[in-house]
Design a protein around this motif. Structure first.
Motif, PDB file in Angstrom:
ATOM      1  N   CYS A  22     -19.539  -7.259 -24.499  1.00  0.00           N
ATOM      2  CA  CYS A  22     -19.036  -8.323 -25.361  1.00  0.00           C
ATOM      3  C   CYS A  22     -18.099  -9.213 -24.559  1.00  0.00           C
ATOM      4  O   CYS A  22     -17.478  -8.768 -23.587  1.00  0.00           O
ATOM      5  CB  CYS A  22     -18.304  -7.727 -26.570  1.00  0.00           C
ATOM      6  SG  CYS A  22     -17.837  -8.975 -27.818  1.00  0.00           S
ATOM      7  N   PHE A  24     -15.557 -10.699 -26.125  1.00  0.00           N
ATOM      8  CA  PHE A  24     -14.266 -10.504 -26.781  1.00  0.00           C
ATOM      9  C   PHE A  24     -13.853  -9.042 -26.644  1.00  0.00           C
ATOM     10  O   PHE A  24     -14.688  -8.173 -26.351  1.00  0.00           O
ATOM     11  CB  PHE A  24     -14.345 -10.854 -28.270  1.00  0.00           C
ATOM     12  CG  PHE A  24     -14.512 -12.315 -28.585  1.00  0.00           C
ATOM     13  CD1 PHE A  24     -14.495 -13.280 -27.593  1.00  0.00           C
ATOM     14  CD2 PHE A  24     -14.670 -12.724 -29.903  1.00  0.00           C
ATOM     15  CE1 PHE A  24     -14.644 -14.626 -27.893  1.00  0.00           C
ATOM     16  CE2 PHE A  24     -14.817 -14.073 -30.214  1.00  0.00           C
ATOM     17  CZ  PHE A  24     -14.803 -15.026 -29.212  1.00  0.00           C
ATOM     18  N   CYS A  26     -11.811  -7.407 -29.243  1.00  0.00           N
ATOM     19  CA  CYS A  26     -11.080  -7.286 -30.500  1.00  0.00           C
ATOM     20  C   CYS A  26     -10.618  -5.838 -30.703  1.00  0.00           C
ATOM     21  O   CYS A  26     -11.442  -4.915 -30.638  1.00  0.00           O
ATOM     22  CB  CYS A  26     -11.953  -7.725 -31.665  1.00  0.00           C
ATOM     23  SG  CYS A  26     -12.653  -9.393 -31.458  1.00  0.00           S
ATOM     24  N   CYS A  29     -12.545  -3.638 -33.473  1.00  0.00           N
ATOM     25  CA  CYS A  29     -14.009  -3.649 -33.483  1.00  0.00           C
ATOM     26  C   CYS A  29     -14.569  -2.339 -34.022  1.00  0.00           C
ATOM     27  O   CYS A  29     -14.230  -1.254 -33.550  1.00  0.00           O
ATOM     28  CB  CYS A  29     -14.526  -3.898 -32.075  1.00  0.00           C
ATOM     29  SG  CYS A  29     -16.331  -3.852 -31.939  1.00  0.00           S
ATOM     30  N   GLU A  75     -22.139  -8.066 -28.169  1.00  0.00           N
ATOM     31  CA  GLU A  75     -22.363  -9.501 -28.269  1.00  0.00           C
ATOM     32  C   GLU A  75     -23.663  -9.832 -27.553  1.00  0.00           C
ATOM     33  O   GLU A  75     -23.733  -9.788 -26.313  1.00  0.00           O
ATOM     34  CB  GLU A  75     -21.199 -10.271 -27.635  1.00  0.00           C
ATOM     35  CG  GLU A  75     -21.428 -11.759 -27.487  1.00  0.00           C
ATOM     36  CD  GLU A  75     -21.885 -12.423 -28.786  1.00  0.00           C
ATOM     37  OE1 GLU A  75     -22.834 -13.223 -28.729  1.00  0.00           O
ATOM     38  OE2 GLU A  75     -21.297 -12.140 -29.852  1.00  0.00           O
ATOM     39  N   ASN A 103     -20.399 -13.634 -31.802  1.00  0.00           N
ATOM     40  CA  ASN A 103     -19.102 -14.293 -31.917  1.00  0.00           C
ATOM     41  C   ASN A 103     -19.223 -15.806 -31.783  1.00  0.00           C
ATOM     42  O   ASN A 103     -18.232 -16.531 -31.900  1.00  0.00           O
ATOM     43  CB  ASN A 103     -18.090 -13.725 -30.919  1.00  0.00           C
ATOM     44  CG  ASN A 103     -18.522 -13.870 -29.465  1.00  0.00           C
ATOM     45  OD1 ASN A 103     -19.195 -14.823 -29.084  1.00  0.00           O
ATOM     46  ND2 ASN A 103     -18.124 -12.915 -28.634  1.00  0.00           N
ATOM     47  N   CYS A 105     -20.007 -17.756 -29.186  1.00  0.00           N
ATOM     48  CA  CYS A 105     -19.508 -18.429 -27.989  1.00  0.00           C
ATOM     49  C   CYS A 105     -20.593 -19.159 -27.200  1.00  0.00           C
ATOM     50  O   CYS A 105     -20.261 -19.951 -26.304  1.00  0.00           O
ATOM     51  CB  CYS A 105     -18.764 -17.451 -27.091  1.00  0.00           C
ATOM     52  SG  CYS A 105     -19.757 -16.092 -26.455  1.00  0.00           S
ATOM     53  N   LYS A 120     -13.044 -14.651 -36.361  1.00  0.00           N
ATOM     54  CA  LYS A 120     -11.946 -13.685 -36.213  1.00  0.00           C
ATOM     55  C   LYS A 120     -10.660 -14.132 -36.883  1.00  0.00           C
ATOM     56  O   LYS A 120      -9.899 -13.300 -37.382  1.00  0.00           O
ATOM     57  CB  LYS A 120     -11.685 -13.421 -34.723  1.00  0.00           C
ATOM     58  CG  LYS A 120     -12.917 -13.057 -33.923  1.00  0.00           C
ATOM     59  CD  LYS A 120     -13.681 -11.888 -34.516  1.00  0.00           C
ATOM     60  CE  LYS A 120     -14.957 -11.608 -33.718  1.00  0.00           C
ATOM     61  NZ  LYS A 120     -15.779 -10.554 -34.352  1.00  0.00           N
ATOM     62  N   HIS A 127      -6.074 -16.295 -33.285  1.00  0.00           N
ATOM     63  CA  HIS A 127      -7.387 -16.230 -32.645  1.00  0.00           C
ATOM     64  C   HIS A 127      -7.249 -15.868 -31.167  1.00  0.00           C
ATOM     65  O   HIS A 127      -7.991 -15.024 -30.647  1.00  0.00           O
ATOM     66  CB  HIS A 127      -8.119 -17.565 -32.801  1.00  0.00           C
ATOM     67  CG  HIS A 127      -9.581 -17.489 -32.501  1.00  0.00           C
ATOM     68  ND1 HIS A 127     -10.080 -17.527 -31.213  1.00  0.00           N
ATOM     69  CD2 HIS A 127     -10.659 -17.351 -33.315  1.00  0.00           C
ATOM     70  CE1 HIS A 127     -11.396 -17.432 -31.260  1.00  0.00           C
ATOM     71  NE2 HIS A 127     -11.766 -17.312 -32.514  1.00  0.00           N
ATOM     72  N   THR A 131      -8.841 -12.473 -29.561  1.00  0.00           N
ATOM     73  CA  THR A 131     -10.031 -12.650 -28.715  1.00  0.00           C
ATOM     74  C   THR A 131      -9.743 -13.070 -27.282  1.00  0.00           C
ATOM     75  O   THR A 131     -10.571 -12.867 -26.404  1.00  0.00           O
ATOM     76  CB  THR A 131     -10.954 -13.722 -29.316  1.00  0.00           C
ATOM     77  OG1 THR A 131     -10.332 -15.015 -29.181  1.00  0.00           O
ATOM     78  CG2 THR A 131     -11.220 -13.456 -30.789  1.00  0.00           C
ATOM     79  N   LYS A 133      -9.705 -16.124 -26.545  1.00  0.00           N
ATOM     80  CA  LYS A 133     -10.466 -17.376 -26.437  1.00  0.00           C
ATOM     81  C   LYS A 133      -9.936 -18.387 -27.455  1.00  0.00           C
ATOM     82  O   LYS A 133      -9.476 -18.014 -28.530  1.00  0.00           O
ATOM     83  CB  LYS A 133     -11.956 -17.133 -26.715  1.00  0.00           C
ATOM     84  CG  LYS A 133     -12.601 -16.058 -25.856  1.00  0.00           C
ATOM     85  CD  LYS A 133     -12.805 -16.518 -24.432  1.00  0.00           C
ATOM     86  CE  LYS A 133     -13.563 -15.444 -23.633  1.00  0.00           C
ATOM     87  NZ  LYS A 133     -13.757 -15.860 -22.231  1.00  0.00           N
ATOM     88  N   LYS A 135     -10.003 -20.979 -30.471  1.00  0.00           N
ATOM     89  CA  LYS A 135     -10.835 -20.974 -31.674  1.00  0.00           C
ATOM     90  C   LYS A 135     -11.799 -22.149 -31.697  1.00  0.00           C
ATOM     91  O   LYS A 135     -12.868 -22.072 -32.304  1.00  0.00           O
ATOM     92  CB  LYS A 135      -9.979 -20.964 -32.935  1.00  0.00           C
ATOM     93  CG  LYS A 135      -9.435 -22.316 -33.379  1.00  0.00           C
ATOM     94  CD  LYS A 135      -8.888 -22.259 -34.790  1.00  0.00           C
ATOM     95  CE  LYS A 135      -8.729 -23.642 -35.365  1.00  0.00           C
ATOM     96  NZ  LYS A 135      -8.257 -23.665 -36.751  1.00  0.00           N
TER      97      LYS A 135
END
Length: 247
Positions: A22, A24, A26, A29, A75, A103, A105, A120, A127, A131, A133, A135
């Motif tokens: 993935c 991310f 998180c 998860c 992911e 997700n 992306c 998320k 965010h 993550t 990353k 948003k």
């Protein structure tokens, strides 16, 4: 390569390619619950012993020629062969293609009919915290995918005191401005070992559902215990699949 297993549901005629990895990390998860990994942020889900080659993936799908081909994870967009397999499923098999969850992306993608995007958070700070990353990447990509004609759906994990009603409201208000008919699923947080968050109460889930439905009428929710999450096939026959390739 990232796809390590292919499953098939004969009744509903869909195949699913499962990937590992993935973009991310998180902390909450739910894959960590199913994999047996602990809940520390960034703690990886155990790596499969082997991955399927592209030829093995194609051969398995040719054997059954499913009407629908789904890609899930982790992911699924981390798989280097994803675009080749999307093209194969769409052009060679004539199948409907969908990211069963993503997700967002890397959306949109060629030969992809639909995607279920897991948002998320709404606030930029939260965010980034969850993550790593921005948003804007996810929200902008969702809009681009929708505008391209893809069949979109969305979901968010509801965690009282962390990803709360304000985060839900910001997200669903954004989605409703694209189309109020986009399906949305509220995932009641499933407790992950090592994490401080709690599962929502029934009353909190009802409040979240009412809020989301005020923007997106096509709303559903799940409110599973940890035990129920480990045996999804007992609650939904769509999970009663058979493995046709991989580990």
């Amino acid at each position: 390569m990232a796809f390590y297993r292919i499953t098939y549901h004969e009744k509903y005629n869909f195949a699913t390619l499962h990937n590992w990895g993935c973009t991310f990390k998180c902390p909450y998860c739910s894959y960590k619950l199913r994999s047996g990994a602990d809940g520390r942020p960034g703690f990886a889900v155990p790596k499969p012993e082997k991955f399927l080659t592209v030829e093995e993936q194609k051969d398995a799908l040719l054997e059954i020629r499913p009407a629908k081909v789904y890609f899930m994870g982790g992911e699924p967009t981390v798989a280097a062969e994803l675009e080749e397999m999307l093209r194969f499923a769409k052009v060679e098999l004539g199948a409907e293609t969908k990211l069963g969850h993503t997700n967002g992306c890397r959306l949109p993608l060629p030969f992809l009919d639909g995607a279920n995007v897991g948002f998320k958070a709404w606030s930029e700070e939260l965010h980034l915290q969850i993550t790593g990353k921005p948003k804007s990447l996810i929200y902008d990509n969702f809009s681009k995918a929708f505008d391209s004609g893809m069949n979109m759906a969305a979901n968010m994990v509801f965690i009282p005191g962390f990803v709360g009603l304000d985060e839900l409201e910001g997200c669903v208000k954004f989605i409703s401005q694209l189309d109020r008919n986009i399906p949305f699923h509220i995932d009641g947080y499933i407790p992950i070992p090592g994490q401080p968050y709690r599962r929502p109460t029934d009353e909190e889930m009802a409040e979240a559902e009412a809020l989301v439905k005020s923007y997106l009428p096509n709303c559903r929710f799940s409110h599973l215990t940890s035990e129920e999450a480990l045996d999804l096939s007992a609650r939904d026959d769509r999970f009663r699949v058979k493995r046709i390739a991989g580990v």
